[in-house]
Design a protein around this motif. Structure first.
Motif, PDB file in Angstrom:
ATOM      1  N   ASP A  56       0.832  -1.204   0.000  1.00 10.65           N
ATOM      2  CA  ASP A  56       0.000   0.000   0.000  1.00 10.65           C
ATOM      3  C   ASP A  56       0.871   1.261   0.000  1.00 10.65           C
ATOM      4  O   ASP A  56       0.808   2.092   0.905  1.00 10.65           O
ATOM      5  CB  ASP A  56      -0.957   0.006   1.191  1.00 10.65           C
ATOM      6  N   CYS A  57       1.726   1.353  -1.028  1.00 11.65           N
ATOM      7  CA  CYS A  57       2.625   2.487  -1.145  1.00 11.65           C
ATOM      8  C   CYS A  57       2.713   2.938  -2.599  1.00 11.65           C
ATOM      9  O   CYS A  57       2.081   2.348  -3.473  1.00 11.65           O
ATOM     10  CB  CYS A  57       4.009   2.129  -0.607  1.00 11.65           C
ATOM     11  N   GLN A  58       3.495   3.969  -2.835  1.00 12.43           N
ATOM     12  CA  GLN A  58       3.711   4.511  -4.165  1.00 12.43           C
ATOM     13  C   GLN A  58       5.096   4.104  -4.668  1.00 12.43           C
ATOM     14  O   GLN A  58       6.002   3.876  -3.850  1.00 12.43           O
ATOM     15  CB  GLN A  58       3.609   6.044  -4.136  1.00 12.43           C
ATOM     16  N   PRO A  59       5.309   4.044  -5.990  1.00  9.86           N
ATOM     17  CA  PRO A  59       6.637   3.706  -6.516  1.00  9.86           C
ATOM     18  C   PRO A  59       7.740   4.632  -5.985  1.00  9.86           C
ATOM     19  O   PRO A  59       8.846   4.194  -5.711  1.00  9.86           O
ATOM     20  CB  PRO A  59       6.476   3.863  -8.031  1.00  9.86           C
ATOM     21  N   GLY A  60       7.394   5.899  -5.789  1.00  5.64           N
ATOM     22  CA  GLY A  60       8.368   6.852  -5.257  1.00  5.64           C
ATOM     23  C   GLY A  60       8.755   6.592  -3.813  1.00  5.64           C
ATOM     24  O   GLY A  60       9.773   7.092  -3.340  1.00  5.64           O
ATOM     25  N   ASP A  61       7.953   5.808  -3.096  1.00  8.06           N
ATOM     26  CA  ASP A  61       8.321   5.416  -1.739  1.00  8.06           C
ATOM     27  C   ASP A  61       9.431   4.371  -1.766  1.00  8.06           C
ATOM     28  O   ASP A  61      10.224   4.279  -0.831  1.00  8.06           O
ATOM     29  CB  ASP A  61       7.106   4.821  -0.999  1.00  8.06           C
ATOM     30  N   ILE A  62       9.477   3.612  -2.845  1.00  7.20           N
ATOM     31  CA  ILE A  62      10.428   2.511  -2.967  1.00  7.20           C
ATOM     32  C   ILE A  62      11.701   2.936  -3.692  1.00  7.20           C
ATOM     33  O   ILE A  62      12.796   2.585  -3.303  1.00  7.20           O
ATOM     34  CB  ILE A  62       9.778   1.322  -3.701  1.00  7.20           C
ATOM     35  N   LEU A  63      11.537   3.695  -4.775  1.00 10.49           N
ATOM     36  CA  LEU A  63      12.673   4.109  -5.599  1.00 10.49           C
ATOM     37  C   LEU A  63      12.955   5.584  -5.423  1.00 10.49           C
ATOM     38  O   LEU A  63      12.044   6.399  -5.435  1.00 10.49           O
ATOM     39  CB  LEU A  63      12.389   3.817  -7.074  1.00 10.49           C
ATOM     40  N   GLU A  64      14.231   5.921  -5.268  1.00 15.27           N
ATOM     41  CA  GLU A  64      14.646   7.305  -5.044  1.00 15.27           C
ATOM     42  C   GLU A  64      15.855   7.605  -5.913  1.00 15.27           C
ATOM     43  O   GLU A  64      16.734   6.761  -6.082  1.00 15.27           O
ATOM     44  CB  GLU A  64      15.014   7.458  -3.559  1.00 15.27           C
ATOM     45  N   TYR A  65      15.887   8.790  -6.487  1.00 20.22           N
ATOM     46  CA  TYR A  65      17.033   9.217  -7.285  1.00 20.22           C
ATOM     47  C   TYR A  65      17.926  10.107  -6.445  1.00 20.22           C
ATOM     48  O   TYR A  65      17.450  11.034  -5.785  1.00 20.22           O
ATOM     49  CB  TYR A  65      16.576   9.988  -8.524  1.00 20.22           C
ATOM     50  N   GLN A  66      19.227   9.801  -6.417  1.00 21.49           N
ATOM     51  CA  GLN A  66      20.213  10.636  -5.752  1.00 21.49           C
ATOM     52  C   GLN A  66      21.302  10.962  -6.752  1.00 21.49           C
ATOM     53  O   GLN A  66      21.902  10.050  -7.337  1.00 21.49           O
ATOM     54  CB  GLN A  66      20.827   9.928  -4.557  1.00 21.49           C
ATOM     55  N   ASN A  67      21.559  12.240  -6.943  1.00 15.08           N
ATOM     56  CA  ASN A  67      22.626  12.681  -7.836  1.00 15.08           C
ATOM     57  C   ASN A  67      23.968  12.268  -7.245  1.00 15.08           C
ATOM     58  O   ASN A  67      24.219  12.481  -6.058  1.00 15.08           O
ATOM     59  CB  ASN A  67      22.545  14.192  -8.005  1.00 15.08           C
ATOM     60  N   GLU A  68      24.807  11.664  -8.046  1.00 15.24           N
ATOM     61  CA  GLU A  68      26.100  11.167  -7.556  1.00 15.24           C
ATOM     62  C   GLU A  68      27.157  12.240  -7.444  1.00 15.24           C
ATOM     63  O   GLU A  68      28.221  11.988  -6.913  1.00 15.24           O
ATOM     64  CB  GLU A  68      26.589  10.034  -8.473  1.00 15.24           C
ATOM     65  N   ASP A  69      26.876  13.440  -7.924  1.00 14.37           N
ATOM     66  CA  ASP A  69      27.875  14.517  -7.842  1.00 14.37           C
ATOM     67  C   ASP A  69      28.079  15.021  -6.452  1.00 14.37           C
ATOM     68  O   ASP A  69      27.348  15.149  -5.617  1.00 14.37           O
ATOM     69  CB  ASP A  69      27.446  15.688  -8.737  1.00 14.37           C
TER      70      ASP A  69
END
Length: 69
Positions: A56-69
């Protein structure tokens, strides 16, 4: 990799074990572990859909983007 998988956090919030989620999804715990550790190269939308329905969650709860810079 700049995509972070937060599945462990969601599982902890829902008080569910990995093997329970894998059983409900019909996949092996080994395949779920590959996803949880961020070692997966891809994820099917059907897999993501199943995880979101069960937890009972959203895809954004599971996957996160972090800039590697």
């Amino acid at each position: 990799m700049s995509i972070i998988v937060n599945l462990d956090l969601i599982l902890a919030k829902k008080k569910m074990k990995s093997n329970e989620l894998a059983g409900l999804m019909g996949i092996t715990t080994a395949n779920l572990s590959i996803l949880k550790t961020g070692k997966a190269k891809a994820i099917r939308f059907s897999t993501l859909d199943a995880i979101c329905k069960i937890l009972d969650c959203q895809p954004g709860d599971i996957l996160e983007y972090q800039n590697e810079d």
